[in-house]
Design a protein around this motif. Structure first.
Motif, PDB file in Angstrom:
ATOM      1  N   ALA A   8     -75.709  42.530   4.492  1.00  0.00           N
ATOM      2  CA  ALA A   8     -77.006  41.953   4.132  1.00  0.00           C
ATOM      3  C   ALA A   8     -76.818  40.508   3.685  1.00  0.00           C
ATOM      4  O   ALA A   8     -75.722  40.105   3.263  1.00  0.00           O
ATOM      5  CB  ALA A   8     -77.665  42.761   3.016  1.00  0.00           C
ATOM      6  N   VAL A   9     -77.891  39.736   3.788  1.00  0.00           N
ATOM      7  CA  VAL A   9     -77.899  38.370   3.276  1.00  0.00           C
ATOM      8  C   VAL A   9     -79.195  38.144   2.511  1.00  0.00           C
ATOM      9  O   VAL A   9     -80.222  38.774   2.780  1.00  0.00           O
ATOM     10  CB  VAL A   9     -77.777  37.322   4.403  1.00  0.00           C
ATOM     11  N   ALA A  10     -79.117  37.262   1.545  1.00  0.00           N
ATOM     12  CA  ALA A  10     -80.299  36.833   0.793  1.00  0.00           C
ATOM     13  C   ALA A  10     -80.117  35.344   0.509  1.00  0.00           C
ATOM     14  O   ALA A  10     -79.189  34.717   1.037  1.00  0.00           O
ATOM     15  CB  ALA A  10     -80.464  37.639  -0.493  1.00  0.00           C
ATOM     16  N   VAL A  15     -73.650  39.998   1.338  1.00  0.00           N
ATOM     17  CA  VAL A  15     -73.072  41.182   0.715  1.00  0.00           C
ATOM     18  C   VAL A  15     -72.682  42.192   1.786  1.00  0.00           C
ATOM     19  O   VAL A  15     -73.442  42.431   2.730  1.00  0.00           O
ATOM     20  CB  VAL A  15     -74.067  41.851  -0.264  1.00  0.00           C
ATOM     21  N   HIS A  16     -71.503  42.768   1.621  1.00  0.00           N
ATOM     22  CA  HIS A  16     -71.103  43.942   2.383  1.00  0.00           C
ATOM     23  C   HIS A  16     -70.935  45.073   1.370  1.00  0.00           C
ATOM     24  O   HIS A  16     -70.275  44.885   0.334  1.00  0.00           O
ATOM     25  CB  HIS A  16     -69.769  43.740   3.106  1.00  0.00           C
ATOM     26  N   ARG A 209     -77.121  50.584   1.150  1.00  0.00           N
ATOM     27  CA  ARG A 209     -78.310  49.761   0.937  1.00  0.00           C
ATOM     28  C   ARG A 209     -78.757  49.810  -0.516  1.00  0.00           C
ATOM     29  O   ARG A 209     -79.211  48.799  -1.074  1.00  0.00           O
ATOM     30  CB  ARG A 209     -79.451  50.232   1.849  1.00  0.00           C
ATOM     31  N   GLY A 210     -78.634  50.969  -1.132  1.00  0.00           N
ATOM     32  CA  GLY A 210     -79.016  51.102  -2.532  1.00  0.00           C
ATOM     33  C   GLY A 210     -78.141  50.269  -3.446  1.00  0.00           C
ATOM     34  O   GLY A 210     -78.631  49.670  -4.420  1.00  0.00           O
ATOM     35  N   ILE A 211     -76.838  50.214  -3.141  1.00  0.00           N
ATOM     36  CA  ILE A 211     -75.931  49.382  -3.931  1.00  0.00           C
ATOM     37  C   ILE A 211     -76.292  47.907  -3.767  1.00  0.00           C
ATOM     38  O   ILE A 211     -76.331  47.146  -4.744  1.00  0.00           O
ATOM     39  CB  ILE A 211     -74.468  49.638  -3.513  1.00  0.00           C
ATOM     40  N   ILE A 212     -76.569  47.511  -2.533  1.00  0.00           N
ATOM     41  CA  ILE A 212     -76.965  46.119  -2.291  1.00  0.00           C
ATOM     42  C   ILE A 212     -78.253  45.781  -3.041  1.00  0.00           C
ATOM     43  O   ILE A 212     -78.396  44.691  -3.615  1.00  0.00           O
ATOM     44  CB  ILE A 212     -77.133  45.866  -0.778  1.00  0.00           C
ATOM     45  N   ALA A 213     -79.195  46.721  -3.055  1.00  0.00           N
ATOM     46  CA  ALA A 213     -80.457  46.483  -3.766  1.00  0.00           C
ATOM     47  C   ALA A 213     -80.214  46.239  -5.251  1.00  0.00           C
ATOM     48  O   ALA A 213     -80.898  45.418  -5.881  1.00  0.00           O
ATOM     49  CB  ALA A 213     -81.392  47.668  -3.572  1.00  0.00           C
ATOM     50  N   ASP A 223     -82.320  40.520   3.675  1.00  0.00           N
ATOM     51  CA  ASP A 223     -82.254  40.892   5.086  1.00  0.00           C
ATOM     52  C   ASP A 223     -81.063  41.821   5.299  1.00  0.00           C
ATOM     53  O   ASP A 223     -79.900  41.416   5.139  1.00  0.00           O
ATOM     54  CB  ASP A 223     -82.096  39.646   5.965  1.00  0.00           C
ATOM     55  N   TYR A 224     -81.351  43.080   5.655  1.00  0.00           N
ATOM     56  CA  TYR A 224     -80.300  44.036   5.967  1.00  0.00           C
ATOM     57  C   TYR A 224     -79.972  43.888   7.451  1.00  0.00           C
ATOM     58  O   TYR A 224     -80.828  44.102   8.314  1.00  0.00           O
ATOM     59  CB  TYR A 224     -80.749  45.454   5.634  1.00  0.00           C
ATOM     60  N   LEU A 225     -78.732  43.538   7.749  1.00  0.00           N
ATOM     61  CA  LEU A 225     -78.373  43.123   9.105  1.00  0.00           C
ATOM     62  C   LEU A 225     -77.895  44.278   9.982  1.00  0.00           C
ATOM     63  O   LEU A 225     -78.508  44.587  10.996  1.00  0.00           O
ATOM     64  CB  LEU A 225     -77.307  42.028   9.038  1.00  0.00           C
TER      65      LEU A 225
END
Length: 297
Positions: A8-10, A15-16, A209-213, A223-225
């Motif tokens: 993901a990127v913001a 982030v991975h 995805r939850g960890i990234i959130a 943006d989840y890639l």
């Protein structure tokens, strides 16, 4: 939950994050790891997967060569989501550290961390630095900053049950982009200060995805890639082992032929390959022909 990795990127950050419970469990089972070894190997394998996720990599190898009782800890991973790993001394028992946690740092000890990236060029790229704590995540954070000049934060976790089964494993790499602002940096620092341990988040059911959130809480847009399935997979085969045997010197190979049997164990996955006298004789004959041809040329 299936093992998987999400990118993901913001604003100003990438982030991975990965869930690796099943593949770490397989590695721990194959190597019959005690808890400290299980945590060290699982963290290293997860870290290798996260670092290999860079599209420029064909493969990434992480090696902790410390003077602690665990010995070398090694993991190979590729962007397709496959990883393998080994630990020199999996049967190490250590008391808990002063925080009441598994003493991975004490098991790894002091020494050198090296990272080799196979990028498809003629020669791989290897960087190294001193091991700063042996706790794996802190060392990878230090390596990325000192050797690759990439400001990063690495989080890794492996929760091992008393029956030596891995209850939860995962991790993340958070990296700053060149356009990172002070506001973004402050948000990240605040989020990292209050985030729970990775193994706790995974145990409680969070996916990647939850960890990234959690890491990017408060960002206007994330943006989840891509999402990649992960698995333990070794590259060994009987044919590859035959190539290794062919490369032995004549005396050692002749001794195996005379014994009439050989067993070769892959140190990455523990798979055992058996060779009978006929197979060993054929390998010996191929070896001799190869050496004769080389001498004539």
């Amino acid at each position: 939950m299936k093992d998987h990795l999400v990118k993901a990127v913001a604003d100003g950050v990438r982030v991975h994050a990965a869930i690796t419970t099943n593949l770490v469990n397989e590695a721990v089972s194959r190597h019959e790891c005690y808890p400290v070894a299980a945590a060290a190997l699982g963290r290293t394998m997860t870290g290798a997967l996260l670092m290999a996720a860079n599209l420029k990599n064909k493969e990434c190898t992480i090696k902790f060569n410390g003077n602690g009782p665990l010995g070398s800890v090694v993991a190979d991973a590729n962007p397709e989501g496959f990883v393998r790993g080994y630990i020199a001394n999996p049967h190490v028992n250590l008391p808990l550290n002063e925080k009441g946690k598994l003493d991975v740092g004490g098991g790894v000890g002091q020494g050198i961390l090296s990272v080799t990236r196979f990028t498809g060029l003629k020669d791989p790229i290897t960087g190294s630095c001193e091991i700063v704590s042996g706790e794996i995540a802190e060392d990878l954070t230090n390596y990325l900053y000192t050797s690759e000049q990439t400001p990063s934060s690495v989080g890794l976790g492996v929760l091992v049950n008393p029956d030596l089964k891995v209850a939860a494993a995962g991790g993340f790499i958070l990296q700053l982009l060149p356009d990172t602002t002070e506001e973004t940096l402050t948000k990240l620092e605040n989020n990292l200060a209050k985030i729970r341990p990775v193994s706790t988040m995974v145990k409680d059911g969070l996916d990647a995805r939850g960890i990234i959130a959690k890491l990017l809480q408060g960002f206007d847009k994330v943006d989840y890639l891509t999402t990649t399935d992960l698995a333990f997979k070794c590259q060994c085969s009987k044919e590859r082992i035959e190539d290794v045997l062919i490369s032995l010197n004549e005396h050692d190979l002749k001794s195996l032929v005379d014994d009439g049997h050989a067993e070769v164990c892959c140190h990455f996955c523990g798979e055992k390959y058996q060779f009978n006298k006929d197979e060993l004789t054929a390998i010996y004959n191929v070896s001799q022909k190869f050496k004769d041809n080389k001498a004539n040329n």
